[in-house]
Design a protein around this motif. Structure first.
Motif, short mmCIF file in Angstrom:
data_model
loop_
_atom_site.label_atom_id
_atom_site.label_comp_id
_atom_site.label_asym_id
_atom_site.label_seq_id
_atom_site.Cartn_x
_atom_site.Cartn_y
_atom_site.Cartn_z
N UNK B 282 0.82 -1.21 0.00
CA UNK B 282 0.00 0.00 0.00
C UNK B 282 0.85 1.26 0.00
N UNK B 283 2.10 1.15 0.50
CA UNK B 283 2.91 2.36 0.51
C UNK B 283 3.22 2.82 -0.91
N UNK B 284 3.45 1.86 -1.76
CA UNK B 284 3.68 2.21 -3.16
C UNK B 284 2.39 2.81 -3.75
N UNK B 285 1.27 2.21 -3.40
CA UNK B 285 -0.01 2.75 -3.89
C UNK B 285 -0.20 4.19 -3.43
N UNK B 286 0.12 4.44 -2.17
CA UNK B 286 -0.01 5.81 -1.65
C UNK B 286 0.88 6.76 -2.44
N UNK C 237 2.72 -1.43 11.88
CA UNK C 237 1.79 -0.47 12.48
C UNK C 237 0.69 -0.08 11.50
N UNK C 238 1.11 0.24 10.28
CA UNK C 238 0.11 0.66 9.30
C UNK C 238 -0.84 -0.48 8.99
N UNK C 239 -0.28 -1.68 8.91
CA UNK C 239 -1.13 -2.83 8.61
C UNK C 239 -2.18 -3.03 9.69
N UNK C 240 -1.72 -2.88 10.93
CA UNK C 240 -2.65 -2.99 12.04
C UNK C 240 -3.73 -1.93 11.94
N UNK C 241 -3.27 -0.72 11.62
CA UNK C 241 -4.22 0.37 11.47
C UNK C 241 -5.23 0.06 10.38
N UNK C 242 -4.75 -0.45 9.27
CA UNK C 242 -5.64 -0.78 8.16
C UNK C 242 -6.69 -1.79 8.59
N UNK C 243 -6.20 -2.78 9.32
CA UNK C 243 -7.10 -3.83 9.77
C UNK C 243 -8.22 -3.24 10.63
N UNK C 244 -7.84 -2.29 11.47
CA UNK C 244 -8.84 -1.70 12.34
C UNK C 244 -9.75 -0.76 11.57
N UNK C 245 -9.20 -0.13 10.55
CA UNK C 245 -10.05 0.68 9.70
C UNK C 245 -11.07 -0.22 9.01
#
Ligand SMILES: Nc1ncnc2c1ncn2[C@@H]1O[C@H](COP(=O)(O)OP(=O)(O)O)[C@@H](O)[C@H]1O
Ligand SMILES: [Mg+2]
Lengths: 268, 364, 310
Positions: B282-286, C237-245
């Motif tokens: 997703x970072x690349x997507x962003x 962290x971001x992955x966790x955040x995504x999951x919660x989103x």
């Protein structure tokens, strides 16, 4: 009453309710070809909702809509436009960041025949069609006095021009029947006069049948042949302008409502 | 009436042909000159940078078809890139073994290897387009952020699946015996797909970019493309004017995914990159979304410039590598405040000087 | 049977953690209709503050004394306070000026803030670029065992703290004047301000509450998984955040109860998938659930479909 099969737009008892609110109940209407009729009623009566039902924005919960014999209810809005029913929006919905010309050209697309491949490959057919679309769009802009604005962004137009552009855009779809939702709202008396002439002109020029929602009673009474009045979604009267003006149910509906029939300044 | 006039106004072949073919030829010539003249002057470091820029331009301009033209909100573009990259990589890598017994670069310019590579690009693009179709379907029901999260979810599912694939097979005998399914699931897993031959050159990158630019620009200047734009502007009005919004939304997704797939294929065959599920997350997507927004939604030239700038910027900031990403982040935040419409708004660079009459007039 | 119950319990524990984070997404979305992608970094900061406080207090010495019982509470409150302030500041400085901007711009700003927090966090003056080992501030023992199912103190604490915080939030949103103001703002900002509600204040408070909950979740997370506290820019962290989103979206974004439901559902989905299918594909279960739910109910489980008035 005209014969049902003589009508170009034949609406039979359509209804819709939102939650508990019955916005439109058993609305019927029959427009003979070439007619110019009015649809009036106090604010919140359900007039715009009738247009939304006719154009497929909402699906009627009961009833039938026939355009030149073709059943429209349940169809998607773009199919309905392709069948020849076009509309304007009371709360102007132009393509704000496109130019005035492009607003009209988008609406020509429904009559276009060449597709994606022709556009990418730039075939002869593509160029021919683009030229035809451009020609038609310019013609409409000219009729509506918008030619000098062709390259302006739609959202930068003055309000009256935006209303006229809405009509020009609707006409570009090549409709049989045109639905106008408060086209004169926010215009001054001179602009309204000019608009009335314009409506009469395009009706003749394009052989249109028109259904008009309008708050300015003067305008409606002057140009419409017949008028249907609804209140709380229910049809309370129909007849010639003279009959409507004398109808006690209509007077009652308007007197009971916050805005009287001759209130002219009506925002979107 | 329209069609009668259309045939009457149809221009002659002599007028149409140069206009139809000219830009494509020009694209190939420019790419050729870049490769033949510019690359030798600048040397390998800039060669790689030029390829990176070109690939990012492909990504940004293609995403612009969905986000900028059609106003849909996709943030899973790297997923399509991954589909294209892996498919193309598998085609050339395993294809090379089958054809020539090793994965080394085979033949010179337009030789056998190059043709296999081109085939890989097209097949990769087509697979990505198929994925784009699948992801585009929910866009019929979902709007805004909901669609965004589905596109993102697609990218993440893909990443996990790729991480579960087996090791790359590099023994010719094993490859010969393996079934197509085995090969298709031996893509290197979390470690990445290594060993893909380096077929990507500045020439191929810019040929593909030229193709995309021709497609995007012609779309924007045609009735078809205006249908895309009208959906962005006002979906309800577009439908009321007869635009089949469903069809065009899916079409935008498919087209964008196709070119993202090609970008992925180019990326996969580039020197100094490994095709790795993590890198295409997703970072690349962003990053790609940022390029589109920075360039201005719907502005093709803006997307190009933003992609170029954002590829070079991190290189320039390499000196202060500690602060590099902090500066990048602050630039983004500030940019959104001082120039929220992106560098060019919705216009192309050459339209900037053109005055727009009739500034906002208030209604009475 | 034991496995089933154990998975159920683990799922609820993880799910309550997710729910706490999902609440932050959903509250901001409910009020401002935008997805605050920087929320996962608040959560990360919360986890790291808990570590920094523990280290400063000398609880993080490897092989040192067992930290005192109150240490967990101190770390929790410290990170909640810090992140509350952080959330306040972010809203004030970055989001407020963009209140009328297109949503995509706000989203990019959120991504910018996210990048900023991650990379400033990686500075050696702050958290650094290395993962750390979080000290065990809560006793790592099984409190009791029923039918061979282990109820670990950590898991029970996670569930208890999550329940208390969600209870408080529920009370706040549905039983107090502030809650009424929040609901009014989320319904219609212009109307709310006409009714005399201080919209700016309500939005600030919403961010503070959301960030505080995220900080608590961050603390609970490192208590549950103390092994490696990943560096700020790690994608965990971001992955966790995504999951919660995703949890918030599944429940119906903007809906407080939906976020709780979504969080627990995601937790269960993940744990059951990991236990009975394959442990490597957790993210796939989560996102598949999302896509299925959205296709069946585009507005999420508890969300109301909105028809645009024409
Ligand atoms: N999508 C909708 N959802 C709920 N109520 C609606 C919707 N569309 C219209 N209404 C309600 O239906 C009634 C009729 O509205 P409308 O047709 O716009 O009236 P008008 O006659 O002024 O055009 C109003 O009470 C309006 O609030
Ligand atoms: Mg109305």
């Amino acid at each position: 009453m005209t014969q049902p099969n003589a009508a170009i737009l034949d609406v039979q008892a359509i209804s819709i309710s939102f939650g508990g609110l019955k916005a439109v109940t058993d609305f019927s209407l029959s427009l003979p070809p070439g007619a110019l009729q009015g649809l009036i009623g106090p604010n919140g009566a359900g007039k715009t909702t009738v247009f939304n039902l006719l154009t497929g924005v909402y699906t009627p919960q009961t009833g039938e809509i026939l355009l030149a014999g073709e059943r429209l209810n349940g169809q998607k809005p773009n199919r309905i436009a392709a069948s020849g029913l076009a509309r304007t929006f009371q709360n102007i919905r132009l393509f704000g960041d496109l130019t005035v010309l492009d607003n009209v050209r988008v609406a020509c697309h429904v009559r276009a025949e060449t597709g994606f491949a022709a556009a990418i490959l730039r075939t002869r057919a593509h160029y021919g069609e683009e030229a035809a679309i451009r020609e038609r769009a310019h013609r409409l802009l000219e009729i509506f006095g918008l030619s000098h604005r062709a390259t302006d962004l739609a959202r930068n137009l003055p309000y009256g021009d935006q209303r006229r552009l809405e009509i020009a855009r609707a006409l570009a779809t090549g409709p049989k029947v045109l639905l106008l939702d408060e086209p004169a709202a926010g215009m001054n008396p001179q602009e309204k006069m000019a608009l009335a002439d314009l409506i009469a002109f395009v009706r003749r020029e394009f052989g249109l049948t028109i259904l008009l929602i309008e708050h300015d009673m003067g305008l409606v009474m002057r140009i419409c042949e017949r008028i249907t009045v609804i209140d709380h979604g229910v049809t309370i009267a129909r007849g010639t302008p003279a009959e409507i003006q004398a109808d006690p149910a209509v007077i009652e509906a308007y007197l009971g409502a916050p805005d009287p029939p001759d209130a002219s300044a009506e925002g979107p | 009436m329209l069609s009668a006039r259309a045939s009457a106004l149809r221009p002659g072949l002599a007028w149409v042909l140069p206009r139809a073919v000219g830009p494509l030829v020009a694209g190939v010539v420019v790419a050729f000159l870049l490769q033949l003249v510019v690359v030798p002057i600048l040397g390998p470091f800039y060669e790689k940078l030029m390829m990176d820029i070109g690939i990012n331009c492909l990504l940004a301009v293609s995403l612009n078809l969905v986000n900028g033209f059609t106003g849909q909100f996709s943030i899973g573009h790297a997923g399509f890139m991954a589909v294209g990259g892996y498919v193309a990589g598998a085609v050339t890598y395993y294809g090379s073994f089958v054809l020539w017994g090793s994965a080394a670069v085979h033949g010179g310019f337009l030789g056998g290897g190059d043709l296999l590579f081109l085939l890989g690009c097209v097949v990769g693009g087509l697979f990505a387009a198929g994925a784009g179709y699948l992801v585009g379907l929910p866009s019929l029901r979902l709007r805004g952020d909901y669609l965004a999260i589905v596109t993102l979810g697609f990218g993440e599912i893909l990443r996990v699946l790729l991480q579960q694939t087996g090791d790359v097979i590099f023994v010719p005998a094993q490859i010969e015996q393996a079934s197509a399914f085995t090969l298709a699931t031996s893509l290197g897993g979390a470690l990445g797909f290594s060993g893909i031959p380096f077929y990507t050159t500045v020439f191929w990158v810019y040929v593909m970019l030229g193709l995309l630019l021709v497609v995007a620009y012609r779309l924007k200047e045609s009735s078809e493309g205006r249908a895309f734009l009208s959906i962005r502007e006002n979906e309800i009005a577009a439908e009321a004017m007869g635009i089949d919004t469903t069809k065009y939304k899916v079409r935008a997704f498919v087209l964008a995914a196709f070119f993202a797939g090609i970008a992925g294929a180019l990326f996969a065959h580039e020197t100094g990159t490994t095709l790795n599920p993590r890198e295409l997350g997703f970072q690349k997507s962003f990053d790609i979304v940022i390029m589109v927004v920075l360039g201005g939604m719907g502005s093709i030239s803006g997307a190009l410039l933003a992609a170029g700038l954002l590829t070079i910027l991190p290189e320039l900031l390499r000196e202060f590598s500690d602060w590099r990403l902090v500066v990048y982040a602050v630039t983004l935040i500030v940019m959104m405040r001082v120039r929220p419409q992106g560098l060019f708004g919705i216009r192309e660079i050459w339209e900037l000087g053109r005055p727009r009459r009739g500034a906002q007039e208030k209604r009475p | 049977m034991t496995k089933l119950l154990q998975t159920l319990f683990d799922g609820v524990a993880v799910g309550s953690l997710y729910a706490l984070i999902a609440l932050g997404y959903t509250m901001v979305y409910g009020i401002l209709q935008f997805s605050n992608f920087a929320h996962s970094d608040i959560f990360m900061t919360g986890a790291w503050i808990a570590y920094v406080v523990s280290a400063a207090a000398g609880w993080a010495v490897i092989g040192g004394d067992t930290p005192p019982l109150y240490s967990g509470l101190v770390a929790l409150l410290a990170s909640m306070a810090f992140c509350g302030l952080l959330g306040f500041g972010i809203e004030r400085l970055a989001y407020r000026p963009l209140r009328k901007a297109p949503r995509l711009n706000v989203l990019i700003t959120a991504i910018g803030i996210s990048l900023f927090l991650e990379n400033i966090g990686q500075r050696k003056e702050l958290f650094g670029t290395q993962p750390q080992k979080m000290p065990q501030l809560l006793p790592d023992t099984t409190l009791f065992t029923v039918a061979d199912v282990n109820f670990r103190i950590v898991d029970l604490t996670v569930i208890a703290v999550a329940l208390v915080l969600m209870g408080v939030l529920q009370w706040l949103v549905f039983r107090t004047r502030l809650g009424r103001a929040m609901r009014a703002v989320s319904y219609n900002i212009p109307v709310a301000s006409l009714m005399g509600i201080n919209v700016d204040r309500v939005i600030s408070i919403t961010f503070v509450i959301g960030s505080t909950l995220a900080a608590a979740a961050g603390f609970l997370y490192v208590m549950k998984y103390p092994g490696a506290l990943k560096q700020p820019a790690d994608s965990t962290w971001i992955l966790l955040g995504l999951k919660c989103f995703v949890a918030a979206v599944i429940g119906g974004i903007g809906n407080v109860r939906g976020a709780m439901l979504g969080g627990v559902l995601i937790g269960l989905m993940e744990m059951f998938g990991a236990a009975y299918l394959s442990p490597h594909m957790r993210d796939i279960y989560v996102f598949s659930l999302l896509i299925i739910v959205l296709l069946v109910r585009p507005a999420g489980l508890l969300g109301k479909a909105t028809v645009e008035k024409v």
